[in-house]
Design an enzyme around this catalytic site. Structure first.
Site, PDB file in Angstrom:
ATOM      1  N   LYS A   1     -19.970 -37.201  36.788  1.00 59.53           N
ATOM      2  CA  LYS A   1     -20.313 -35.877  36.256  1.00 59.53           C
ATOM      3  C   LYS A   1     -19.709 -35.704  34.866  1.00 59.53           C
ATOM      4  O   LYS A   1     -20.347 -35.182  33.955  1.00 59.53           O
ATOM      5  CB  LYS A   1     -19.837 -34.781  37.217  1.00 59.53           C
ATOM      6  CG  LYS A   1     -20.744 -34.685  38.431  1.00 59.53           C
ATOM      7  CD  LYS A   1     -20.180 -33.939  39.603  1.00 59.53           C
ATOM      8  CE  LYS A   1     -21.135 -34.121  40.793  1.00 59.53           C
ATOM      9  NZ  LYS A   1     -20.651 -33.642  42.058  1.00 59.53           N
TER      10      LYS A   1
ATOM     11  N   GLN B   1     -15.930 -30.284  44.113  1.00 61.03           N
ATOM     12  CA  GLN B   1     -16.478 -31.481  44.755  1.00 61.03           C
ATOM     13  C   GLN B   1     -16.221 -31.429  46.266  1.00 61.03           C
ATOM     14  O   GLN B   1     -15.086 -31.259  46.699  1.00 61.03           O
ATOM     15  CB  GLN B   1     -15.823 -32.741  44.144  1.00 61.03           C
ATOM     16  CG  GLN B   1     -16.385 -34.039  44.659  1.00 61.03           C
ATOM     17  CD  GLN B   1     -17.845 -34.257  44.252  1.00 61.03           C
ATOM     18  OE1 GLN B   1     -18.245 -33.990  43.124  1.00 61.03           O
ATOM     19  NE2 GLN B   1     -18.662 -34.724  45.197  1.00 61.03           N
TER      20      GLN B   1
ATOM     21  N   ASP C   1     -23.816 -25.482  41.304  1.00 60.79           N
ATOM     22  CA  ASP C   1     -24.321 -26.248  42.448  1.00 60.79           C
ATOM     23  C   ASP C   1     -25.403 -25.477  43.217  1.00 60.79           C
ATOM     24  O   ASP C   1     -26.127 -26.055  44.028  1.00 60.79           O
ATOM     25  CB  ASP C   1     -23.159 -26.529  43.422  1.00 60.79           C
ATOM     26  CG  ASP C   1     -22.738 -27.994  43.393  1.00 60.79           C
ATOM     27  OD1 ASP C   1     -23.535 -28.820  42.906  1.00 60.79           O
ATOM     28  OD2 ASP C   1     -21.629 -28.298  43.861  1.00 60.79           O
TER      29      ASP C   1
END
Ligand code: NAD
Length: 294
Positions: free
Chosen positions: A52, A96, A119
């Protein structure tokens, strides 16, 4: 063989974002800023978080990675997110997953400000997807829809079968296919006679997390196969998907490889979501300025 090259499609999406972001300093005074939080040293999470950061670099997006020990109390993590929510220089926050067992994932996700939820996991964003109101779309399902589009596959009127009903892949991608006017069947571990269902599919999205579970006996010739799985081949230890690629590819209308299919698109869509969050925040700030002037 019609391979849908997720690597190339994601590269062109990131290139377009890079060009867009290059104009932001002049227009807005800064570039978007994504903060990624990793808790613990799970090897897969270490790789995902590193990828990322690399993607941010490629797109000219500012990235901060915060790493906390596995033992961090839930309250401390919640406090960190609270501070990031309040920080005007942070546009996107990503935690995460998975988190250690003592930390409630739902509570952490709910804490992220809706407008910084890159997200698309916040309950307001999930509700937006199901109620067709403005929302941030989750990255993997969004990437899957872009792969279909890039491959020239219009879901309208087609029979789509999705295997897996998780909140982050199966369920939202089924909804997106439905919204694109496919007729959708959603399968799971209790589905009886799975091959008889999957053989009906013109579009097949496989997100079960079972290495090579989808053999050629489960796919009709010409079917477009999207393999979301990220598994290890039990024989070779190599990265593979849920689909037996070598067996299915010769009969598929089109197919995504693993690696190089859905994975790169997920990250490219994360970059796109970060830019969307940034632009929405810039536009809200401009509206607020206008209101104070009035
Ligand atoms: P999950 O474990 O949360 O859900 C799996 C789903 O598959 C469940 O609904 C289960 O009922 C169903 N399932 C499992 N075995 C089945 C079987 N034999 N028959 C029918 N249904 C079955 O997993 P997830 O988070 O949705 O992830 C699925 C896979 O996708 C994993 O391999 C994961 O690593 C991968 N993944 C990839 C990306 C990416 O960016 N490429 C992103 C997210 C997840």
């Amino acid at each position: 063989m019609n391979i849908i090259d997720g690597k190339a499609i994601s590269a062109s999406l990131k290139e377009a974002l890079k060009e867009q972001v290059a104009g932001f300093p002049e227009q807005y005074g800064r570039v978007p800023h994504l903060v990624v939080i990793r808790v613990g040293e799970d090897p897969a999470s270490v790789v995902y978080v590193r990828n990322k950061a690399k993607a941010c670099e490629a797109c000219g997006i500012r990235n901060t990675t915060l790493v906390f020990p596995e033992s961090i109390p839930e309250e401390d993590l919640i406090a960190v997110i609270g501070n990031l929510n309040a920080d005007p220089d942070v546009d996107g926050i990503l935690v995460q997953l998975p988190l250690p067992e003592h930390i409630g994932e739902a509570r952490v996700i709910e804490t992220i400000a809706r407008e910084k939820d890159v997200d698309g996991f916040h309950p307001y964003n999930v509700a937006g997807l199901w109620q067709k109101t403005p929302h941030m779309a989750p990255c993997t399902p969004k990437g899957i829809m872009k792969l279909l589009e890039a491959a020239g596959v219009d879901p309208k009127g087609k029979r789509a079968v999705v295997i897996g009903r998780s909140n982050i892949v199966g369920l939202p991608v089924a909804k997106m296919l439905l919204d694109a006017n496919a007729t959708v069947t959603l399968c799971h571990t209790r589905t009886v006679d799975l091959p008889s269902v999957t053989r009906q599919a013109e579009i097949l999205v496989v997100a079960a997390g079972r290495a090579k579970m989808m053999g050629v006996d489960m796919v009709s010739p010409g079917c477009v196969v999207i393999d979301v799985g990220m598994d290890r081949d039990p024989l070779t230890g190599k990265l593979c998907g849920d689909v037996d690629f070598d067996a299915v590819a010769p009969i598929a209308g089109a197919i995504t490889p693993v690696p190089g299919g859905v994975g790169p698109m997920t990250i490219a869509c994360l970059m796109e979501n970060t830019v969307e969050c940034f632009l929405e925040r810039m536009s809200t700030a401009a509206d607020e300025r206008l209101q104070t002037e009035e």
